[in-house]
Design a protein around this motif. Structure first.
Motif, PDB file in Angstrom:
ATOM      1  N   ASP A  29       0.826  -1.221   0.000  1.00 38.47           N
ATOM      2  CA  ASP A  29       0.000   0.000   0.000  1.00 38.47           C
ATOM      3  C   ASP A  29       0.854   1.261   0.000  1.00 38.47           C
ATOM      4  O   ASP A  29       0.536   2.232  -0.679  1.00 38.47           O
ATOM      5  N   ASP A  33       1.058   4.183  -3.022  1.00 38.83           N
ATOM      6  CA  ASP A  33       0.816   5.606  -2.780  1.00 38.83           C
ATOM      7  C   ASP A  33       1.892   6.484  -3.411  1.00 38.83           C
ATOM      8  O   ASP A  33       1.699   7.683  -3.566  1.00 38.83           O
ATOM      9  N   ARG A  35       3.580   8.211  -6.195  1.00 42.90           N
ATOM     10  CA  ARG A  35       3.118   8.602  -7.534  1.00 42.90           C
ATOM     11  C   ARG A  35       4.104   8.215  -8.622  1.00 42.90           C
ATOM     12  O   ARG A  35       3.710   7.801  -9.711  1.00 42.90           O
ATOM     13  N   ARG A  38       3.751   4.387  -9.162  1.00 44.33           N
ATOM     14  CA  ARG A  38       2.488   4.077  -9.864  1.00 44.33           C
ATOM     15  C   ARG A  38       2.585   4.459 -11.334  1.00 44.33           C
ATOM     16  O   ARG A  38       2.170   3.709 -12.214  1.00 44.33           O
ATOM     17  N   PRO A  49      -5.714   0.022 -10.896  1.00 46.64           N
ATOM     18  CA  PRO A  49      -6.954   0.783 -10.786  1.00 46.64           C
ATOM     19  C   PRO A  49      -6.667   2.258 -10.492  1.00 46.64           C
ATOM     20  O   PRO A  49      -5.724   2.589  -9.783  1.00 46.64           O
ATOM     21  N   ALA A  50      -7.501   3.119 -11.077  1.00 47.69           N
ATOM     22  CA  ALA A  50      -7.368   4.558 -10.807  1.00 47.69           C
ATOM     23  C   ALA A  50      -7.751   4.817  -9.354  1.00 47.69           C
ATOM     24  O   ALA A  50      -8.598   4.130  -8.789  1.00 47.69           O
ATOM     25  N   ARG A  51      -7.102   5.802  -8.755  1.00 47.48           N
ATOM     26  CA  ARG A  51      -7.364   6.127  -7.350  1.00 47.48           C
ATOM     27  C   ARG A  51      -7.639   7.610  -7.213  1.00 47.48           C
ATOM     28  O   ARG A  51      -7.147   8.426  -7.992  1.00 47.48           O
ATOM     29  N   SER A  52      -8.397   7.954  -6.209  1.00 45.99           N
ATOM     30  CA  SER A  52      -8.706   9.360  -5.935  1.00 45.99           C
ATOM     31  C   SER A  52      -7.446  10.149  -5.619  1.00 45.99           C
ATOM     32  O   SER A  52      -7.364  11.337  -5.897  1.00 45.99           O
ATOM     33  N   LYS A  53      -6.451   9.493  -5.043  1.00 41.28           N
ATOM     34  CA  LYS A  53      -5.200  10.161  -4.673  1.00 41.28           C
ATOM     35  C   LYS A  53      -4.379  10.595  -5.885  1.00 41.28           C
ATOM     36  O   LYS A  53      -3.401  11.302  -5.749  1.00 41.28           O
ATOM     37  N   ASP A  54      -4.785  10.144  -7.069  1.00 41.89           N
ATOM     38  CA  ASP A  54      -4.069  10.510  -8.285  1.00 41.89           C
ATOM     39  C   ASP A  54      -4.444  11.922  -8.754  1.00 41.89           C
ATOM     40  O   ASP A  54      -3.868  12.422  -9.711  1.00 41.89           O
ATOM     41  N   THR A 167     -13.413  10.997  -7.321  1.00 47.26           N
ATOM     42  CA  THR A 167     -13.792   9.624  -6.983  1.00 47.26           C
ATOM     43  C   THR A 167     -13.681   8.764  -8.222  1.00 47.26           C
ATOM     44  O   THR A 167     -13.823   9.246  -9.341  1.00 47.26           O
ATOM     45  N   MET A 168     -13.422   7.518  -8.000  1.00 49.43           N
ATOM     46  CA  MET A 168     -13.296   6.573  -9.103  1.00 49.43           C
ATOM     47  C   MET A 168     -14.431   5.578  -9.008  1.00 49.43           C
ATOM     48  O   MET A 168     -14.313   4.533  -8.384  1.00 49.43           O
TER      49      MET A 168
END
Length: 177
Positions: A29, A33, A35, A38, A49-54, A167-168
């Protein structure tokens, strides 16, 4: 004597690789996180998977505009800017909107709703028969900003404030107004 040194280095390298692999698995995890990590994995073709943190919504760019229509109903038009934090081109996320009242700012007025980012359009907003503009299907370039517009036709009464969060949601979910 030299032959035994070569064998020790092989074992040392094997142990080092096992420790590094176990550390990656245990801290997956935290690595996800990162960047840069990823983005690198996505560039080589690994489907993550796309994440909100992106994404990051720039708070100073948010400009709400209340519009009263000819039939007396109110709509909320929100302009803003969102930033792609990854080093790879990404499709636009949906934005989760939550409304709050002035009397009870800690309690949401209704459930949060995810809205698609829309193409900017100012024509006919005052007409009661106006429908949402088309969904913005743009791809945001790596590490760049993209202006967005959200049009909400059904806003709870007594709304004083709102929050926006990327949001994803899956594509199979129904599209809200």
């Amino acid at each position: 004597m030299q032959r035994s040194d070569v064998h020790l280095w092989r074992w040392f390298m094997l142990i080092l690789l096992l420790v590094a692999g176990a550390g990656f698995i245990l801290q997956r995890d935290a690595w996800m996180d990162n960047r840069w990590f990823r983005s690198s994995l996505m560039r080589v073709g690994i489907d993550l998977p796309a994440r909100s943190k992106d994404w990051r919504i720039e708070p100073e760019s948010i400009k709400p505009q209340w519009i009263t229509r000819e039939d007396g109903s109110r709509i909320l038009l929100i302009h803003g800017s969102i930033e792609n934090l990854l080093a790879i081109d990404m499709p636009l996320p949906r934005l989760m909107v939550t409304f709050f009242s002035a009397g009870q700012p800690d309690e949401a007025l209704s459930a949060s709703v995810a809205h698609f980012i829309r193409l900017p359009q100012q024509d006919h907003l005052h007409g009661s028969d106006f429908l949402n503009p088309a969904r913005d299907l743009s791809t945001v370039p790596a590490n760049s900003h993209h202006a967005f517009v959200i049009l909400m036709q059904h806003v709870p009464e007594n709304t004083a404030d709102f929050t926006l969060l990327p949001t994803m949601k899956t594509a199979s979910e129904p599209a809200p107004g």
